[in-house]
Design a protein around this motif. Structure first.
Motif, mmCIF file in Angstrom:
data_model
loop_
_atom_site.group_PDB
_atom_site.id
_atom_site.type_symbol
_atom_site.label_atom_id
_atom_site.label_comp_id
_atom_site.label_asym_id
_atom_site.label_seq_id
_atom_site.Cartn_x
_atom_site.Cartn_y
_atom_site.Cartn_z
ATOM 1 N N ALA A 13 -29.018 -41.221 -6.509
ATOM 2 C CA ALA A 13 -28.154 -41.065 -7.274
ATOM 3 C C ALA A 13 -27.438 -40.518 -6.443
ATOM 4 C CB ALA A 13 -28.956 -39.147 -8.041
ATOM 5 N N LEU A 14 -27.224 -39.626 -5.253
ATOM 6 C CA LEU A 14 -26.417 -39.079 -4.339
ATOM 7 C C LEU A 14 -25.392 -40.138 -3.615
ATOM 8 C CD1 LEU A 14 -28.153 -35.864 -2.533
ATOM 9 C CD2 LEU A 14 -26.531 -35.787 -4.101
ATOM 10 N N ALA A 15 -26.274 -41.115 -3.764
ATOM 11 C CA ALA A 15 -25.350 -42.170 -2.899
ATOM 12 C C ALA A 15 -24.377 -42.732 -4.237
ATOM 13 C CB ALA A 15 -26.120 -43.455 -2.718
ATOM 14 N N GLY A 16 -24.738 -42.469 -4.502
ATOM 15 C CA GLY A 16 -23.986 -43.217 -6.047
ATOM 16 C C GLY A 16 -22.441 -42.490 -6.581
ATOM 17 N N LEU A 21 -17.348 -40.616 -5.020
ATOM 18 C CA LEU A 21 -16.231 -39.863 -5.398
ATOM 19 C C LEU A 21 -15.127 -40.167 -4.304
ATOM 20 C CD1 LEU A 21 -14.811 -36.866 -4.993
ATOM 21 C CD2 LEU A 21 -16.553 -36.353 -3.638
ATOM 22 N N TRP A 22 -15.486 -41.324 -3.448
ATOM 23 C CA TRP A 22 -15.265 -41.691 -2.388
ATOM 24 C C TRP A 22 -13.771 -42.687 -2.621
ATOM 25 C CZ3 TRP A 22 -16.849 -46.285 0.832
ATOM 26 C CH2 TRP A 22 -16.007 -47.362 1.609
ATOM 27 N N GLY A 23 -14.266 -42.854 -4.490
ATOM 28 C CA GLY A 23 -13.585 -44.390 -4.966
ATOM 29 C C GLY A 23 -12.296 -43.365 -5.646
ATOM 30 N N CYS A 24 -12.459 -42.575 -6.166
ATOM 31 C CA CYS A 24 -11.487 -41.807 -6.574
ATOM 32 C C CYS A 24 -10.157 -41.414 -5.631
ATOM 33 C CB CYS A 24 -11.956 -40.664 -7.424
ATOM 34 S SG CYS A 24 -13.282 -40.896 -8.644
ATOM 35 N N LEU A 25 -10.673 -40.919 -4.906
ATOM 36 C CA LEU A 25 -9.837 -40.477 -3.094
ATOM 37 C C LEU A 25 -9.357 -41.479 -2.521
ATOM 38 C CD1 LEU A 25 -12.396 -38.203 -1.181
ATOM 39 C CD2 LEU A 25 -10.599 -37.109 -3.642
ATOM 40 N N ASN A 26 -9.541 -42.631 -2.438
ATOM 41 C CA ASN A 26 -8.594 -43.997 -1.785
ATOM 42 C C ASN A 26 -7.632 -44.483 -2.991
ATOM 43 O OD1 ASN A 26 -10.344 -45.475 -3.301
ATOM 44 N ND2 ASN A 26 -11.394 -46.091 -1.751
ATOM 45 N N GLY A 27 -8.159 -44.085 -4.747
ATOM 46 C CA GLY A 27 -6.866 -44.540 -5.395
ATOM 47 C C GLY A 27 -7.079 -45.848 -6.130
ATOM 48 N N SER A 28 -8.425 -46.068 -5.801
ATOM 49 C CA SER A 28 -9.118 -47.172 -6.913
ATOM 50 C C SER A 28 -9.592 -46.777 -8.323
ATOM 51 C CB SER A 28 -10.647 -47.658 -6.088
ATOM 52 O OG SER A 28 -10.849 -47.912 -4.613
#
Length: 47
Positions: A13-16, A21-28
């Motif tokens: 769950a933490l990895a997901g 969050l990473w996808g949201c921050l990099n513009g995806s």
């Protein structure tokens, strides 16, 4: 054994959450939204 499953579920769950969050921050997130809007407008014939 049950404790191991709980730990594994928590780690997954933490990895997901981290990947979302990473996808949201990099513009995806914007790219996915634009593609979804384009597909929707093509399907109902507005595009």
């Amino acid at each position: 054994m049950e404790k191991r499953r709980k730990i594994l579920r928590l780690l997954l769950a933490l990895a997901g959450a981290a990947l979302v969050l990473w996808g949201c921050l990099n513009g995806s997130m914007r790219d996915v939204l634009v593609k979804a809007v384009n597909i929707c407008t093509e399907c109902i014939g507005l595009g």
